[in-house]
Design an enzyme around this catalytic site. Structure first.
Site, PDB file in Angstrom:
ATOM      1  N   CYS A   8       5.414  -0.004   7.229  1.00 23.34           N
ATOM      2  CA  CYS A   8       5.139   1.172   6.396  1.00 23.34           C
ATOM      3  C   CYS A   8       6.396   1.486   5.598  1.00 23.34           C
ATOM      4  O   CYS A   8       7.497   1.481   6.167  1.00 23.34           O
ATOM      5  CB  CYS A   8       4.767   2.359   7.287  1.00 23.34           C
ATOM      6  SG  CYS A   8       4.392   3.866   6.381  1.00 23.34           S
ATOM      7  N   LEU A   9       6.224   1.785   4.327  1.00 21.69           N
ATOM      8  CA  LEU A   9       7.396   2.132   3.506  1.00 21.69           C
ATOM      9  C   LEU A   9       8.048   3.420   4.006  1.00 21.69           C
ATOM     10  O   LEU A   9       9.219   3.657   3.722  1.00 21.69           O
ATOM     11  CB  LEU A   9       6.993   2.264   2.031  1.00 21.69           C
ATOM     12  CG  LEU A   9       6.627   0.927   1.364  1.00 21.69           C
ATOM     13  CD1 LEU A   9       6.053   1.163  -0.027  1.00 21.69           C
ATOM     14  CD2 LEU A   9       7.833   0.005   1.302  1.00 21.69           C
TER      15      LEU A   9
ATOM     16  N   GLY B 256       0.832  -1.199   0.000  1.00 20.26           N
ATOM     17  CA  GLY B 256       0.000   0.000   0.000  1.00 20.26           C
ATOM     18  C   GLY B 256       0.864   1.245   0.000  1.00 20.26           C
ATOM     19  O   GLY B 256       1.983   1.229   0.529  1.00 20.26           O
TER      20      GLY B 256
ATOM     21  N   HIS C  24      -2.541   8.050   6.424  1.00 14.58           N
ATOM     22  CA  HIS C  24      -1.502   8.884   5.804  1.00 14.58           C
ATOM     23  C   HIS C  24      -2.100  10.172   5.242  1.00 14.58           C
ATOM     24  O   HIS C  24      -1.513  11.242   5.362  1.00 14.58           O
ATOM     25  CB  HIS C  24      -0.812   8.133   4.660  1.00 14.58           C
ATOM     26  CG  HIS C  24       0.258   7.178   5.086  1.00 14.58           C
ATOM     27  ND1 HIS C  24       1.385   7.576   5.753  1.00 14.58           N
ATOM     28  CD2 HIS C  24       0.380   5.839   4.916  1.00 14.58           C
ATOM     29  CE1 HIS C  24       2.161   6.519   5.983  1.00 14.58           C
ATOM     30  NE2 HIS C  24       1.571   5.441   5.484  1.00 14.58           N
TER      31      HIS C  24
ATOM     32  N   GLN D 156       2.942   9.985   1.036  1.00 19.24           N
ATOM     33  CA  GLN D 156       4.272   9.382   1.193  1.00 19.24           C
ATOM     34  C   GLN D 156       5.222   9.749   0.050  1.00 19.24           C
ATOM     35  O   GLN D 156       6.434   9.643   0.196  1.00 19.24           O
ATOM     36  CB  GLN D 156       4.155   7.853   1.265  1.00 19.24           C
ATOM     37  CG  GLN D 156       3.444   7.366   2.514  1.00 19.24           C
ATOM     38  CD  GLN D 156       3.276   5.863   2.482  1.00 19.24           C
ATOM     39  OE1 GLN D 156       2.307   5.362   1.913  1.00 19.24           O
ATOM     40  NE2 GLN D 156       4.217   5.131   3.067  1.00 19.24           N
TER      41      GLN D 156
ATOM     42  N   HIS E 148      -4.841   2.062   7.229  1.00 19.16           N
ATOM     43  CA  HIS E 148      -3.466   2.554   7.383  1.00 19.16           C
ATOM     44  C   HIS E 148      -3.182   3.661   6.359  1.00 19.16           C
ATOM     45  O   HIS E 148      -2.607   4.697   6.693  1.00 19.16           O
ATOM     46  CB  HIS E 148      -2.511   1.359   7.204  1.00 19.16           C
ATOM     47  CG  HIS E 148      -1.059   1.700   7.165  1.00 19.16           C
ATOM     48  ND1 HIS E 148      -0.163   1.266   8.120  1.00 19.16           N
ATOM     49  CD2 HIS E 148      -0.328   2.416   6.278  1.00 19.16           C
ATOM     50  CE1 HIS E 148       1.045   1.712   7.817  1.00 19.16           C
ATOM     51  NE2 HIS E 148       0.973   2.412   6.706  1.00 19.16           N
ATOM     52  N   GLU E 149      -3.620   3.434   5.116  1.00 16.76           N
ATOM     53  CA  GLU E 149      -3.322   4.401   4.042  1.00 16.76           C
ATOM     54  C   GLU E 149      -4.169   5.670   4.179  1.00 16.76           C
ATOM     55  O   GLU E 149      -3.682   6.776   3.907  1.00 16.76           O
ATOM     56  CB  GLU E 149      -3.529   3.752   2.670  1.00 16.76           C
ATOM     57  CG  GLU E 149      -2.682   2.504   2.403  1.00 16.76           C
ATOM     58  CD  GLU E 149      -1.199   2.686   2.631  1.00 16.76           C
ATOM     59  OE1 GLU E 149      -0.709   3.827   2.538  1.00 16.76           O
ATOM     60  OE2 GLU E 149      -0.521   1.682   2.924  1.00 16.76           O
TER      61      GLU E 149
HETATM   62  C1  QAP Z   1       0.851  -0.705   4.922  1.00 17.59           C
HETATM   63  O1  QAP Z   1       3.005  -1.096   4.108  1.00 17.59           O
HETATM   64  C2  QAP Z   1       0.536  -1.932   5.726  1.00 17.59           C
HETATM   65  O2  QAP Z   1       9.498  -1.780   6.814  1.00 17.59           O
HETATM   66  C3  QAP Z   1       1.673  -0.942   3.683  1.00 17.59           C
HETATM   67  O3  QAP Z   1      11.483  -2.793   5.351  1.00 17.59           O
HETATM   68  C4  QAP Z   1       1.515  -2.839   6.056  1.00 17.59           C
HETATM   69  O4  QAP Z   1       3.667  -1.922   2.143  1.00 17.59           O
HETATM   70  C5  QAP Z   1      -0.714  -2.130   6.140  1.00 17.59           C
HETATM   71  C6  QAP Z   1       7.647  -2.487   3.765  1.00 17.59           C
HETATM   72  C7  QAP Z   1       1.203  -3.974   6.794  1.00 17.59           C
HETATM   73  C8  QAP Z   1      -1.036  -3.243   6.874  1.00 17.59           C
HETATM   74  C9  QAP Z   1      -0.098  -4.182   7.195  1.00 17.59           C
HETATM   75  C10 QAP Z   1       7.935  -2.080   5.046  1.00 17.59           C
HETATM   76  C11 QAP Z   1       8.663  -3.009   2.998  1.00 17.59           C
HETATM   77  C12 QAP Z   1       6.308  -2.372   3.206  1.00 17.59           C
HETATM   78  C13 QAP Z   1       9.215  -2.187   5.555  1.00 17.59           C
HETATM   79  C14 QAP Z   1       3.952  -1.631   3.285  1.00 17.59           C
HETATM   80  C15 QAP Z   1      10.241  -2.700   4.781  1.00 17.59           C
HETATM   81  C16 QAP Z   1       9.962  -3.121   3.497  1.00 17.59           C
HETATM   82  C17 QAP Z   1       5.283  -1.807   3.867  1.00 17.59           C
HETATM   83 CO    CO Z   2       2.349   3.555   5.527  1.00 14.42          CO
END
Ligand code: QAP
Ligand code: CO
Length: 168
Positions: A92-93, A46, A138, A51, A134-135
């Protein structure tokens, strides 16, 4: 094809409240395409416009295993359907390398506009429901670390600031 740079916590620009998209035009379609490419390349499930330092209400999500289910939500609005919550280990990215459990409503309804400019409604379940919330956070300048203990948040902030200093 364009990969967009992703802002990282504690960048203050992540606290900006995004404005509604007024018209779904080619600029918005290009932004959504670039956001999907940026998300897939990360890789992530996401990404919100906030972001990538665009402060308009648009987000992209694909929780499939094989990039087969891209969703674009423009001006999304959320309705909580009941009291039940679910806990999920969120990442989270914009907070790379850190994952923490967050509780959110389990049953929601989303009203949004699609890339065709038409409104649609969906009732996402499971990870998709978690991710949409979550998004949308943001777009309101909120991050998942706002829901964890201040001690943990401060530890994450220090570690990321140190990494960012090394890179700069
Ligand atoms: C949001 O997050 C989300 O720390 C999207 O080292 C995540 O795509 C909502 C990511 C989980 C619900 C559950 C994070 C990639 C990606 C990192 C992401 C990383 C590499 C996060
Ligand atoms: Co995020």
């Amino acid at each position: 094809m364009a990969l967009l740079p992703i802002l990282e916590f504690p960048d203050p620009r992540l606290r900006t409240v995004a404005k509604p998209v007024e018209k779904v035009d080619d600029r918005i379609r290009k932004l959504a395409k670039d956001m999907l490419e940026t998300m897939y390349s990360a890789p992530g499930i996401g990404l919100a416009a906030t972001q990538v330092n665009v402060h308009e209400r648009i987000l992209v999500i694909d929780v499939s295993e094989d990039k087969s289910d891209p969703h674009v939500f423009i001006n999304p609005e959320i309705e909580v359907l009941d009291q039940e919550t679910q806990g999920y280990e969120e990442g989270c990215l914009s907070v790379p390398g850190f994952f923490e459990e967050v509780n959110r409503p389990a049953h929601i309804r989303i009203n949004a506009i699609g890339l065709d400019g038409e409104p649609y409604v969906m009732e996402p379940k499971g990870l998709l429901a978690v991710c949409v919330q979550h998004e949308i956070d943001h777009l309101d300048g909120k991050l998942f670390v706002d829901y964890i203990s201040p001690i943990k948040r401060q530890r994450i902030r220090s570690k990321l600031e140190k990494q960012q200093r090394k890179r700069a």
